[in-house]
Design an enzyme around this catalytic site. Structure first.
Site, PDB file in Angstrom:
ATOM      1  CG  ASN A  62      38.469  31.946  47.567  1.00  0.00           C
ATOM      2  OD1 ASN A  62      39.266  32.792  47.163  1.00  0.00           O
ATOM      3  ND2 ASN A  62      37.613  32.159  48.550  1.00  0.00           N
ATOM      4  CG  PHE A  63      43.312  30.385  42.905  1.00  0.00           C
ATOM      5  CD1 PHE A  63      43.325  29.449  43.935  1.00  0.00           C
ATOM      6  CD2 PHE A  63      43.554  29.937  41.606  1.00  0.00           C
ATOM      7  CE1 PHE A  63      43.564  28.103  43.669  1.00  0.00           C
ATOM      8  CE2 PHE A  63      43.793  28.602  41.348  1.00  0.00           C
ATOM      9  CZ  PHE A  63      43.796  27.672  42.377  1.00  0.00           C
ATOM     10  CB  CYS A 120      39.967  34.971  50.112  1.00  0.00           C
ATOM     11  SG  CYS A 120      39.586  35.649  51.714  1.00  0.00           S
ATOM     12  CB  THR A 160      36.720  41.512  47.710  1.00  0.00           C
ATOM     13  OG1 THR A 160      37.532  40.565  48.393  1.00  0.00           O
ATOM     14  CG2 THR A 160      35.266  41.091  47.781  1.00  0.00           C
ATOM     15  CB  CYS A 181      21.915  74.249  38.288  1.00  0.00           C
ATOM     16  SG  CYS A 181      22.791  73.174  37.131  1.00  0.00           S
ATOM     17  CB  CYS A 189      23.884  68.696  32.716  1.00  0.00           C
ATOM     18  SG  CYS A 189      22.201  69.298  32.427  1.00  0.00           S
TER      19      CYS A 189
END
Lengths: 494, 445
Positions: B132-133, B135, B201, B348, B397
């Site tokens: 885990n590099f 967090c 993250t 529309c 659209c």
């Protein structure tokens, strides 16, 4: 269980009397409203807005709900329509804004009416006051009849700075919103709160006053710089059949009015009822009767389902309420004993060739008489015009069209320069409805301002430029009506 | 039926769907429950240095009434004792020998600390490690997580320490919170890592409460950056994945990538795999809906493979990667214009206002008399000669296949920017550029 969760009772007979007369559609929760608002595409030059006779900026008010700006949403509605709370409930949205929604075909239209009600309810709960009386112009206007047209005209004029007095013959203002719309479509409190908002703009409300009796019209005209006549229509006409005066034969509008002003448990109703007519008022009477507890309610209509003037959704609603329909049936005599109704003698009808109005003529089938046993007959076959009052206006050179007051469509001014008119009493063509009456009031208010001050209406008072080009708006209303010839029976045009 | 199993550089998995190292893989109970639901593998919530957590840990973004298009967190690595985690890893592996159990690891930047924990975890029988590099909160302030991943030299150094002692595959997890993700990826490759995974993250603040003025998520009146994940980050993840996967230095190593960042459905997973991922990891979607979503992921990918005749995942992994290009190599002669199908148009007019206000003013509202309605409204009509082919109208659209971007041949030379400035370097001057455009009938209004 979540606090807001209440089990829904779908079947009328499982509800208490009070529950049965709650609004048919519950209010949208905040989450429901936001989800629905987010479904709106926010069309450019949106057709819903064009279809609305008062041109509410619908995409904008819906977007404001989606962003949590509900105050702004309610203001957007009120800027175009001071009767926003009533219209949210009673507008035939399927025929107007929702019918024009671009999602009508591929998906399902946005629930514009219920979203509008959400915003209006919010503003009401928070007691938000959006407008104030304008700086006094030192000019007086009298309003005759405080229904949606009169109240709107009064409110818009007060915003401009006129001193406005409303004269209303009933005890409460609001017109049909207060007295004529069935309570599970619009509670009387909503209509009265809406009228109160007009009073809060500095409008003087004189109720229980009949012009022509308590105050003469001549006096009114003399005391004011302009008069707006919005007297609506009157009672249900005579059917001219024997037995019509018997006890147990009632006027549909009176029947509806009772449910608006009396405790529900005090209302007398028959157990087996015949409702004559097939307009929206007739439907209202029939569904009220069912919800009060009548076991057999039969609607008697001389033409067929295809010709019935009630909105399709009202017809569907009545079917769901257990109302039965006797189409191609003409009442010929009210039967009774000791002056009390015991039955309705009818004759079967057939449809012949169309007449000049395009509707197929109903003709009686010989020897087809039969009797529907009943203890109450409700007449809902349209409304009479206030002919004596309109005749009085004739003294001022005011003309009529089919018995309705004739006005110039751009200004709602009559042939007399100080007299303007609007609402059901001018609706010689097109759909008589709350929203059309509201627009009438706006048009007249604008014209009165411009005529009396000699200036164009101030910037930002009646906001949208489309609002100012009144003709297309009303024409759209007429076009829709001609496209789908349905007329609200409560305010039938004849 | 297609075979979804994968061999991730020695880590075998019955399908490419893994739980990412995160709260859903916090315990043996959860990991085994996920395997029962059908997940092929799980990267255990990071074990390592001792921590203390705070409340609230999660902040989310909703969009138009739909919940959680993005989620961030300030939760730290596992706060359960290492022994408990190791015991449960061993049990999970024992009970699910054919599933991939991968231990995520993070300790302080000391060789002994890393090597000791790797050895201890190896004894549990797990299939591999993920370093885990990435967090970005809490641990990084203590010199761990993204603090290591943001410095390629550290990434390389720590990976080398681990590789010295590890006998099982080692995955290096990369942080997106860098300027160029290829640099730490190359560092891991240089250290002989067995595989890469990305993205961790993204630094984020989820919002501010308009009533209380508190930061979201609110930790006792304060808030700070947390790690952002969920559907909203997918495009960023796909870009970073493709950057690494198309890097020649990485490609020489031939090591696999485990892709993640906003994977919620089998379609998302296929996209990651088409851009070079061998497995995909999922966190936010299971935090929203539970482990059961894997059922549709397996079924949907399998059906998609069957429909296209893919027998194994290797048949399509990296299939779209050759299409990843740079702007300078795009074909300047490729032309498209918007065409509106008036049979489908619901009027529309969002295309009109989008084009007119914010694009190139080439849609008009015209009276077309396409129906017999008296009150027929105006229709949006494209002036094709002025359409620059930006595709905004087609994007706004709301009706499927109503506006299509159609390829047309306007005779523009099929040349790339890189070729053009090599052949005609003078176009870098405005006057020459205008000359070039005129010669080739390129009109810009």
């Amino acid at each position: 269980m979540a606090e807001h969760y209440k089990p829904v009772k779908y079947k009328a007979w499982e509800m208490s009397l009070e529950e049965r007369f709650q609004e048919v559609f519950p209010p949208l929760s905040e989450r429901e409203a936001v989800l629905e608002a987010n479904r709106c595409l926010y069309c450019y030059d949106a057709p819903c807005m064009v279809a609305c006779p008062t041109h509410i900026d619908i995409p904008t008010f819906i977007r404001k709900i989606s962003t949590g700006n509900v105050t702004g949403s309610a203001r957007t509605i009120m800027e175009a329509n001071l009767m926003g709370a009533s219209c949210a409930r009673v507008c035939p949205v399927q025929e107007l804004c929702e019918g024009a929604c671009v999602l009508e075909h591929d998906e399902k239209p946005i629930m514009i009416g219920r979203l509008q009600r959400y915003a209006m309810d919010y503003a009401d709960e928070k007691k938000i006051k959006f407008f104030n009386k304008g700086k006094s112009l030192g000019m007086k206007v009298a309003i005759v009849g405080a229904g949606p047209a009169g109240l709107t005209c009064a409110g818009e004029l007060a915003k401009f700075g006129f001193d406005v007095t409303c004269y209303e013959r009933k005890m409460w203002p609001g017109g049909l919103s207060t007295y004529g719309i069935v309570v599970f479509r619009e509670p009387v409190e909503v209509a009265r709160a809406e009228a109160k908002k007009i009073e809060d703009l500095g409008v003087t409300m004189k109720t229980g006053v009949t012009i022509g009796e308590d105050i003469q019209f001549d006096q009114l005209l003399k005391d004011n710089d302009a008069v707006f006549v919005s007297i609506g229509l009157g009672s249900v006409p005579h059917m001219d059949i024997p037995g019509e005066d018997m006890e147990g034969v009632v006027d549909g509008l009176d029947f509806i009015e009772e449910t608006k002003v009396k405790p529900l448990s005090d209302i007398k109703y028959g157990n087996r009822i015949c409702v004559i007519g097939a307009g929206n008022t007739a439907i209202d009477c029939a569904t009220i009767a069912r919800r009060l507890g009548s076991e057999r309610v039969t609607m008697i209509y001389r033409r067929s389902e295809a010709e019935m003037p009630a909105y399709h959704f009202e017809y569907q609603f009545a079917l769901g309420e257990g109302v039965s329909f006797s189409f191609l049936t003409q009442p010929v005599e009210v039967l009774g004993k000791d002056g009390r109704v015991e039955g309705l003698k009818c004759v079967r009808m057939d449809l012949a060739e169309p007449d000049e109005s395009g509707r197929r003529v109903a003709v009686p089938v010989p020897n087809s008489e039969f009797v529907v046993p009943c203890d109450m007959v409700i007449k809902a076959i349209g409304q009479l015009k206030h002919t004596p009052f309109i005749a009085k206006l004739g003294e001022y050179g005011i003309k009529t069209v089919k018995g309705y007051i004739a006005v110039d469509g751009k200004t709602n001014r009559t042939a007399h320069e100080k007299i303007f008119a609007g609402g059901d009493c001018i609706r010689s063509k097109g759909e008589a409805s709350t929203v059309m009456a509201t627009q009438d009031g706006k048009i007249a208010a604008r014209a009165i301002y411009e005529q009396l001050t000699g200036k164009p209406i101030p910037e930002g008072t009646l906001k949208k430029s489309t609002d100012m080009t009144i003709d297309p708006a009303m024409e759209k209303g007429y076009a829709l009506c001609e496209h789908k010839p349905r007329v609200h029976a409560a305010v039938t045009t004849k | 039926m297609a075979d979804l199993s994968i061999d991730f550089n020695g880590i075998k998995s019955p399908n490419p769907f893994w739980l990412a190292s995160a709260p859903p893989s916090n315990s043996g109970y959860q990991v085994q429950k996920a395997f029962e639901a059908g997940w092929g593998g799980a990267v255990w919530k990071t074990v390592g240095a001792p921590v203390l957590n705070v409340c609230n840990r999660y902040g989310t973004i909703d969009y138009k009434g739909r919940k959680i298009i993005g989620l961030n967190n300030v939760e730290l690595i596992s706060d359960r004792p290492l022994e408990v985690n190791l015991k449960e890893m061993a049990e999970a592996k024992r009970n699910f020998p054919n599933h991939a159990v991968i231990a995520s690891v993070m300790v302080e930047s000391k060789k002994e600390a890393w090597q000791e924990i790797i050895k201890r975890i190896e004894d549990t029988g797990v299939d591999g490690f993920e370093l885990n590099f990435g967090c970005p909160h809490g641990m990084s302030e203590r010199g761990m997580g993204s603090a290591m991943g943001q410095v390629p030299e550290y990434t390389c150094m720590v990976t080398e320490w681990v590789m010295e002692v590890a006998t099982r595959p080692v995955i290096v997890k990369l942080t997106p919170n860098v300027t160029d993700i290829v640099q730490p990826a190359r560092a891991a490759v240089k250290a002989k890592a067995s595989a890469l995974s990305l993205i961790n993250t993204i630094n984020s603040i989820m919002g501010v409460d308009l009533d209380s003025f508190e930061i979201k998520p609110n930790v006792g009146g304060k808030g700070g950056h947390g790690g952002y994940a969920g559907p909203a980050v997918k495009p960023i993840a796909l870009h970073l994945l493709s950057s690494v996967a198309s890097d020649p230095e990485y490609q020489q190593s031939r090591i696999p990538i485990s892709g993640m960042g906003g994977v919620e459905t089998w379609q998302d997973a296929v996209e990651f795999m088409l851009l070079g991922a061998t497995s995909v990891q999922v966190c936010t979607a299971v935090m929203h809906f539970g482990f059961r979503i894997v059922d549709d992921m397996i079924d949907g990918m399998s059906n998609w493979m069957d429909e296209r005749g893919f027998k194994n995942c290797t048949d399509f992994i990296g299939k779209s990667l050759p299409r990843i290009s740079s702007f300078g190599d795009f074909d300047l002669g490729f032309q498209s214009v918007a065409r509106i199908d008036h049979n489908k148009c619901i009027q529309c007019n969002l295309c009109f206002i989008a084009c007119n206000d914010t694009a190139h003013q080439c849609i008009d509202l015209k009276d077309m008399k396409l129906t017999d309605e008296v009150t027929e409204r105006l229709w949006p009509v494209v002036r094709e000669e002025d359409c620059v082919g930006c595709a905004l109208c087609a994007s706004v659209c709301p009706v499927d296949d109503c506006i299509t971007m159609t390829e047309i041949d306007t005779g523009r030379p099929h040349i790339t920017w890189n070729q053009l400035i090599k052949e005609k370097p003078e176009v870098l001057q405005w006057d020459k550029m205008i000359e070039y455009r005129e010669k080739n009938h390129i009109h810009i209004h």
